[in-house]
Design a protein around this motif. Structure first.
Motif, PDB file in Angstrom:
ATOM      1  N   LEU A 158       0.837  -1.195   0.000  1.00 49.15           N
ATOM      2  CA  LEU A 158       0.000   0.000   0.000  1.00 49.15           C
ATOM      3  C   LEU A 158       0.881   1.256   0.000  1.00 49.15           C
ATOM      4  N   VAL A 159       0.560   2.178  -0.894  1.00 49.20           N
ATOM      5  CA  VAL A 159       1.283   3.446  -0.988  1.00 49.20           C
ATOM      6  C   VAL A 159       0.433   4.542  -0.346  1.00 49.20           C
ATOM      7  N   LEU A 160       1.003   5.244   0.607  1.00 48.62           N
ATOM      8  CA  LEU A 160       0.281   6.318   1.287  1.00 48.62           C
ATOM      9  C   LEU A 160       0.276   7.578   0.432  1.00 48.62           C
ATOM     10  N   GLY A 161      -0.818   8.348   0.536  1.00 53.92           N
ATOM     11  CA  GLY A 161      -0.936   9.595  -0.199  1.00 53.92           C
ATOM     12  C   GLY A 161      -0.587  10.788   0.679  1.00 53.92           C
ATOM     13  N   LYS A 162      -0.945  11.966   0.215  1.00 49.71           N
ATOM     14  CA  LYS A 162      -0.632  13.188   0.947  1.00 49.71           C
ATOM     15  C   LYS A 162      -1.850  13.812   1.628  1.00 49.71           C
ATOM     16  N   ASP A 163      -3.007  13.696   1.002  1.00 54.98           N
ATOM     17  CA  ASP A 163      -4.161  14.473   1.467  1.00 54.98           C
ATOM     18  C   ASP A 163      -5.312  13.630   2.011  1.00 54.98           C
ATOM     19  N   GLY A 164      -5.179  12.332   2.026  1.00 56.77           N
ATOM     20  CA  GLY A 164      -6.280  11.481   2.449  1.00 56.77           C
ATOM     21  C   GLY A 164      -6.444  11.421   3.955  1.00 56.77           C
ATOM     22  N   PRO A 165      -7.438  10.659   4.421  1.00 55.96           N
ATOM     23  CA  PRO A 165      -7.677  10.526   5.863  1.00 55.96           C
ATOM     24  C   PRO A 165      -6.654   9.616   6.525  1.00 55.96           C
ATOM     25  N   LEU A 166      -6.666   9.619   7.831  1.00 54.98           N
ATOM     26  CA  LEU A 166      -5.915   8.647   8.620  1.00 54.98           C
ATOM     27  C   LEU A 166      -6.835   7.449   8.838  1.00 54.98           C
ATOM     28  N   LEU A 167      -6.368   6.256   8.483  1.00 55.67           N
ATOM     29  CA  LEU A 167      -7.140   5.034   8.725  1.00 55.67           C
ATOM     30  C   LEU A 167      -6.630   4.376   9.987  1.00 55.67           C
ATOM     31  N   LEU A 168      -7.531   4.089  10.906  1.00 57.49           N
ATOM     32  CA  LEU A 168      -7.158   3.500  12.189  1.00 57.49           C
ATOM     33  C   LEU A 168      -7.966   2.228  12.428  1.00 57.49           C
ATOM     34  N   SER A 169      -7.279   1.189  12.869  1.00 58.22           N
ATOM     35  CA  SER A 169      -7.940  -0.079  13.174  1.00 58.22           C
ATOM     36  C   SER A 169      -7.282  -0.709  14.392  1.00 58.22           C
ATOM     37  N   MET A 170      -8.068  -1.432  15.167  1.00 61.00           N
ATOM     38  CA  MET A 170      -7.523  -2.258  16.236  1.00 61.00           C
ATOM     39  C   MET A 170      -7.539  -3.687  15.721  1.00 61.00           C
ATOM     40  N   VAL A 171      -6.368  -4.346  15.719  1.00 58.39           N
ATOM     41  CA  VAL A 171      -6.237  -5.629  15.040  1.00 58.39           C
ATOM     42  C   VAL A 171      -5.759  -6.712  16.001  1.00 58.39           C
ATOM     43  N   HIS A 172      -6.431  -7.867  15.921  1.00 60.50           N
ATOM     44  CA  HIS A 172      -6.087  -9.080  16.672  1.00 60.50           C
ATOM     45  C   HIS A 172      -5.254  -9.982  15.761  1.00 60.50           C
TER      46      HIS A 172
ATOM     47  N   ARG B   1     -10.013   2.713  -3.187  1.00 58.89           N
ATOM     48  CA  ARG B   1     -11.056   3.703  -3.482  1.00 58.89           C
ATOM     49  C   ARG B   1     -10.789   5.059  -2.843  1.00 58.89           C
ATOM     50  N   LEU B   2     -10.066   5.057  -1.723  1.00 62.15           N
ATOM     51  CA  LEU B   2      -9.745   6.312  -1.042  1.00 62.15           C
ATOM     52  C   LEU B   2      -8.369   6.144  -0.391  1.00 62.15           C
ATOM     53  N   GLN B   3      -7.373   6.765  -0.981  1.00 69.65           N
ATOM     54  CA  GLN B   3      -5.989   6.600  -0.529  1.00 69.65           C
ATOM     55  C   GLN B   3      -5.759   7.339   0.788  1.00 69.65           C
ATOM     56  N   PRO B   4      -5.332   6.629   1.815  1.00 69.58           N
ATOM     57  CA  PRO B   4      -5.078   7.294   3.103  1.00 69.58           C
ATOM     58  C   PRO B   4      -3.719   7.994   3.115  1.00 69.58           C
ATOM     59  N   SER B   5      -3.594   8.982   3.969  1.00 69.72           N
ATOM     60  CA  SER B   5      -2.305   9.641   4.164  1.00 69.72           C
ATOM     61  C   SER B   5      -1.510   8.971   5.278  1.00 69.72           C
ATOM     62  N   ARG B   6      -2.233   8.334   6.199  1.00 68.05           N
ATOM     63  CA  ARG B   6      -1.598   7.616   7.307  1.00 68.05           C
ATOM     64  C   ARG B   6      -2.415   6.374   7.615  1.00 68.05           C
ATOM     65  N   VAL B   7      -1.729   5.335   8.109  1.00 72.51           N
ATOM     66  CA  VAL B   7      -2.391   4.119   8.567  1.00 72.51           C
ATOM     67  C   VAL B   7      -1.867   3.797   9.959  1.00 72.51           C
ATOM     68  N   VAL B   8      -2.780   3.696  10.905  1.00 71.65           N
ATOM     69  CA  VAL B   8      -2.417   3.394  12.291  1.00 71.65           C
ATOM     70  C   VAL B   8      -3.087   2.088  12.706  1.00 71.65           C
ATOM     71  N   VAL B   9      -2.316   1.170  13.251  1.00 74.87           N
ATOM     72  CA  VAL B   9      -2.854  -0.053  13.845  1.00 74.87           C
ATOM     73  C   VAL B   9      -2.659   0.021  15.351  1.00 74.87           C
ATOM     74  N   VAL B  10      -3.755  -0.082  16.080  1.00 74.67           N
ATOM     75  CA  VAL B  10      -3.699  -0.244  17.529  1.00 74.67           C
ATOM     76  C   VAL B  10      -3.629  -1.750  17.770  1.00 74.67           C
ATOM     77  N   ALA B  11      -2.471  -2.219  18.151  1.00 74.04           N
ATOM     78  CA  ALA B  11      -2.215  -3.654  18.219  1.00 74.04           C
ATOM     79  C   ALA B  11      -2.800  -4.276  19.481  1.00 74.04           C
ATOM     80  N   ASP B  12      -3.692  -5.235  19.276  1.00 74.64           N
ATOM     81  CA  ASP B  12      -4.175  -6.067  20.378  1.00 74.64           C
ATOM     82  C   ASP B  12      -2.968  -6.789  20.993  1.00 74.64           C
ATOM     83  N   PRO B  13      -3.015  -7.161  22.276  1.00 71.12           N
ATOM     84  CA  PRO B  13      -1.873  -7.858  22.885  1.00 71.12           C
ATOM     85  C   PRO B  13      -1.466  -9.148  22.173  1.00 71.12           C
TER      86      PRO B  13
END
Length: 310
Positions: free
Chosen positions: A32-46, A63-75
């Motif tokens: 995945l290639v991040l863009g400059k102006d898109g939203p931040l995508l956040l998910s909590m992943v197991h 369909r909508l290129q994010p500028s940042r991707v954040v994963v909140v890592a489950d333990p």
């Protein structure tokens, strides 16, 4: 246990195996290639959802290129999972769930996810994306919300609107009265006037789903979550720590962000409600393998992604 139980259990195991074997194909698609102006995508992943998450993420980003991707890592997320994330999503930001624990707010049950959103929404538009979603076509409603800094959430098939807290509270109380042990979300909804603080009847609520929701920049704060949590904990006690309360909190928060919207059904829906207008599907728990739709749509996305890369 009767024969039907064993048959259903075997069928589910078979469906899980078939889907997971298909989902491994996401590792052969371009990173995945991040863009400059898109939203931040956040998910909590197991750990068990790493491959489905990558499918959800890449199908959405198509369909909508994010500028940042954040994963909140489950333990349960381990070093191998982290290495896979970094390989598939260069620039991904990995955070541990405990980093978002907050005094006065429950832990577990995806509460850390909501607190992470409250943290990042100070910096820009945040979209919460569950691992069990697939984006099938252009998501024009979501793109428009991002451009206009409008918050949104998934609605239910029978209600795609904001409703006054007094009306929802009356409805929820009537349903609580018909159940010996009502679901905690119903109990919270019955207490909506408490959630609204000092009985503010001008507040509204969306009986939606926190599995896919967008939060405009500076639309709410960690203090808002803490204040809501403390009011509800005082009212319903230990039940506030149960699974389902975070979804209630998300629904209440989105419902009271000025200008927020409910995504229309069946354009954004569950697999049992799909029609020709559907662009995104949330394969929620009991419907995850309904009629093989998850597997079919995953194969379709992977086929397109690999063909484009060839």
């Amino acid at each position: 246990m009767n024969l039907s139980y064993y048959i259903e259990n075997l069928l589910r195991r078979w469906n899980v195996w078939r889907f997971n074997r298909c989902a491994r194909g996401v590792l052969s698609t371009p990173h995945l290639v991040l863009g400059k102006d898109g939203p931040l995508l956040l998910s909590m992943v197991h750990h068990r959802d790493v491959l489905p998450y990558l499918l959800a993420l890449k199908s959405f980003a198509h369909r909508l290129q994010p500028s940042r991707v954040v994963v909140v890592a489950d333990p349960t997320i381990d070093a191998n999972d982290e290495a896979l994330f970094r390989q598939q999503v260069p620039g991904i930001e990995l955070r541990r769930a405990h980093e978002f624990e907050q005094l006065g707010v429950p832990t577990g049950g995806t509460w850390e996810r909501l607190m992470a959103i409250a943290h990042y929404v100070k910096e820009g538009y945040v979209i919460q994306l569950d691992a069990d979603t697939l984006t099938l076509a252009n998501i024009d409603h979501v793109v428009d919300c991002c451009k206009r800094n409008i918050s949104f959430t998934l609605g239910t098939y029978d209600l795609q609107a904001k409703v006054g807290v007094a009306e929802v509270s009356r409805w929820a109380k009537s349903h609580c009265d018909t159940h010996a042990i009502p679901h905690v979300q119903l109990r919270c909804e019955a207490a909506l006037l408490i959630a609204a603080a000092a009985g503010d009847a001008d507040k509204t609520y969306i009986r939606g789903c926190s599995g896919f929701a967008g939060f405009g920049r500076e639309s709410f704060t960690t203090d808002d979550v803490v204040a809501l949590s403390r009011r509800m904990q005082q009212h319903i006690g230990e039940a506030w720590s149960k699974w389902g309360t975070e979804q209630f909190a998300s629904n209440f928060i989105v419902g009271n962000i000025p200008g927020s919207q409910v995504l229309p059904h069946p354009v954004y829906t569950t697999p049992n409600r799909i029609n020709h207008t559907t662009v995104m599907v949330h394969f929620i728990g009991p419907l995850r393998y309904y009629k093989g739709i998850y597997l079919r749509e995953a194969r379709r996305f992977l086929g397109r992604a690999l063909a484009e890369h060839a």
